[in-house]
Design a protein around this motif. Sequence first.
Motif, PDB file in Angstrom:
ATOM      1  N   ASP A   6     -50.043  -7.069  17.824  1.00 51.73           N
ATOM      2  CA  ASP A   6     -50.249  -5.349  18.251  1.00 51.73           C
ATOM      3  C   ASP A   6     -51.173  -5.537  16.853  1.00 51.73           C
ATOM      4  O   ASP A   6     -51.180  -6.289  15.334  1.00 51.73           O
ATOM      5  CB  ASP A   6     -48.718  -4.905  17.756  1.00 51.73           C
TER       6      ASP A   6
ATOM      7  N   SER B  38     -56.290   1.220  17.767  1.00 49.99           N
ATOM      8  CA  SER B  38     -54.724  -0.422  18.051  1.00 49.99           C
ATOM      9  C   SER B  38     -55.141  -1.220  19.578  1.00 49.99           C
ATOM     10  O   SER B  38     -55.751  -0.010  19.871  1.00 49.99           O
ATOM     11  CB  SER B  38     -53.521   0.869  17.640  1.00 49.99           C
ATOM     12  N   THR B  39     -55.019  -1.658  18.997  1.00 46.61           N
ATOM     13  CA  THR B  39     -53.977  -2.467  20.063  1.00 46.61           C
ATOM     14  C   THR B  39     -52.938  -1.459  21.424  1.00 46.61           C
ATOM     15  O   THR B  39     -53.392  -1.624  22.307  1.00 46.61           O
ATOM     16  CB  THR B  39     -53.300  -3.183  20.528  1.00 46.61           C
TER      17      THR B  39
ATOM     18  N   ILE C 146     -57.875  -0.736  21.126  1.00 42.91           N
ATOM     19  CA  ILE C 146     -58.920  -2.676  20.878  1.00 42.91           C
ATOM     20  C   ILE C 146     -57.812  -3.769  22.419  1.00 42.91           C
ATOM     21  O   ILE C 146     -57.006  -3.131  22.382  1.00 42.91           O
ATOM     22  CB  ILE C 146     -58.371  -2.675  19.090  1.00 42.91           C
ATOM     23  N   GLY C 147     -59.690  -3.890  22.256  1.00 40.64           N
ATOM     24  CA  GLY C 147     -59.354  -4.844  23.613  1.00 40.64           C
ATOM     25  C   GLY C 147     -58.640  -6.329  22.996  1.00 40.64           C
ATOM     26  O   GLY C 147     -57.788  -6.224  22.134  1.00 40.64           O
TER      27      GLY C 147
ATOM     28  N   ALA D  22     -57.209  -5.223  27.998  1.00 40.12           N
ATOM     29  CA  ALA D  22     -57.384  -7.093  27.117  1.00 40.12           C
ATOM     30  C   ALA D  22     -58.010  -7.517  27.490  1.00 40.12           C
ATOM     31  O   ALA D  22     -56.998  -8.530  28.460  1.00 40.12           O
ATOM     32  CB  ALA D  22     -56.179  -7.494  27.068  1.00 40.12           C
TER      33      ALA D  22
END
Lengths: 165, 301
Positions: free
Chosen positions: A6, A17-18, A23-24, B3
């Motif tokens: 994280d 943030s993830t 954010i990836g 992701a």
Amino acid sequence: MIPAPDLAFTLNGRTVSTVDGSIGAPSMRLLDLLRLHAGQTGTKEGCGEGECGACAVLVDGELVNSCLVPVGQLHGCTVTSIEGLPRVDPLVTAFARAGAAQCGICTPGMVLAARALLDRVPQPTLDDVREALAGNLCRCTGYARIYTAVLDAATDAGPGKAGGR
Amino acid sequence: MSAVDPVSGQPPAPWYRPVSLADALSARARWRKDIVAIAGCTDLMVGWNAGARRLPPVLDLSALAELRSIEAGPDSVTIGATASCASIARHPVIAGRLPMLVASARQTGSVAIQNRATLGGNIMNASPAADNPPVLLAYGARLTLASVRGIRTIDYASFHAGYKRTLAEGDELLVSVTVPFPAERVTAYYRKVGTRRAQAISKIAMAALIERDDGAGPAVVRNASFGFASVGPVPLPAPSLSRSLRGLPLSGIDRAQVERALAADLAPLDDIRSTAAYRRSVAVNLVLAAIDAAREAAPRG
Ligand SMILES: Cc1cc2nc3c(=O)[nH]c(=O)nc-3n(C[C@H](O)[C@H](O)[C@H](O)COP(=O)(O)OP(=O)(O)OC[C@H]3O[C@@H](n4cnc5c(N)ncnc54)[C@H](O)[C@@H]3O)c2cc1C
Ligand code: FES
Ligand code: FES
């Protein structure tokens, strides 16, 4: 194997943030996060290998080339790109006054390199300016006007003439 | 945003960011060279940005506070492997006692590079052209390496085993670099010969530490140590030169002597940045300039 951590940091005053998905992958270049995902396109890509400074931003007040920074290393940091400077930053005014920008590709990186210098050395010499900006290439201006702008901004922000900060 | 690895479009490679050295060493022991240690990424990201391949699993050292510190003792300074070149150049004790290290740190690329580039990365990347190794060789630095098996220190002069090969084992990390303070009556002389000051890779660089003996007669060389960049497959000390200078009067050392000794120490190549012959002759000039500087610093010339 090991999960991506994280990750959260401050970008121009906002938290990214993830957890919220802003954010990836941790291996993403800070440059790509800024331009492709955070809509902060003031930061430019020139060389993509650390040589030109077009992608320069401040991380915790220090100048870095965002093409060489994976976002996975930024947990807890404060990132300032050109959009995060105060509107009245004396450097921006001085660049405009001195005609220190032509095509403008180098300008965001130049201004941030100069900001990092002035935060550390409020009254720099011409040599200080040259050294601080040596990693920022400009194909248009020939540098002289840029150096003038930085020295002017230092004078403007000097004692008794409080500038942008 | 999902992701995915930005390069391959696949799920990202594992990314491990421990906050204790013990955890970092366990990861290193488990995956050895299959997990890439990353510090300032100024060498690694250039390669990753250029090659469109999936990133390897990463062991990020940047959260390890214990690897970043710079501790000054009475006789030496111990610099954490992930201390940045900028923090080294700013350190007051290093500035006072190890001026060549300040100079080399401040020539490790532009300001934006110096802020990220670590001393450990500069060593472990093992480029023969790197700027800090010559200085570390001349000062007689020692490296501390750690693994789950324990800690060991080795002379930096023996660390580079061949082009891009070092004595670090697959389960080890570089933890710190200890640089002893030089004796009294030394002259430190460092020059990087490149094309453009801030960024250029050196054509050749040399660091010299020359200790004088100011006895009754003319000053003589008590000890001289050197480090060279870009004159061989690895950063090179110059042991035959050091041996041949010991005990000689500083005012009586001639070019032929230096040339002969250096011939055994250096192995320069022709490449796109320069030729072997040019590098040999510049190396001799740099040594002679260092000897001149030491002679000028001596009380009786
Ligand atoms: C534009 C530009 C200009 C440059 N100019 C110069 C210059 O003038 N002079 C110069 O010498 N260099 C220069 N460099 C190269 C680079 O900046 C330096 O070599 C830097 O010191 C590398 O450190 P880093 O922390 O960024 O290394 P990284 O890229 O993070 O790592 C480099 C290597 O070291 C390994 N590593 C790092 N830390 C450890 C550790 N603690 N234990 C084990 N392995 C480790 C990594 O696995 C990798 O193989 C330049 C680079 C760029 C992009
Ligand atoms: S794009 Fe990052 S330094 Fe050129
Ligand atoms: S103004 Fe065009 S590159 Fe600088």
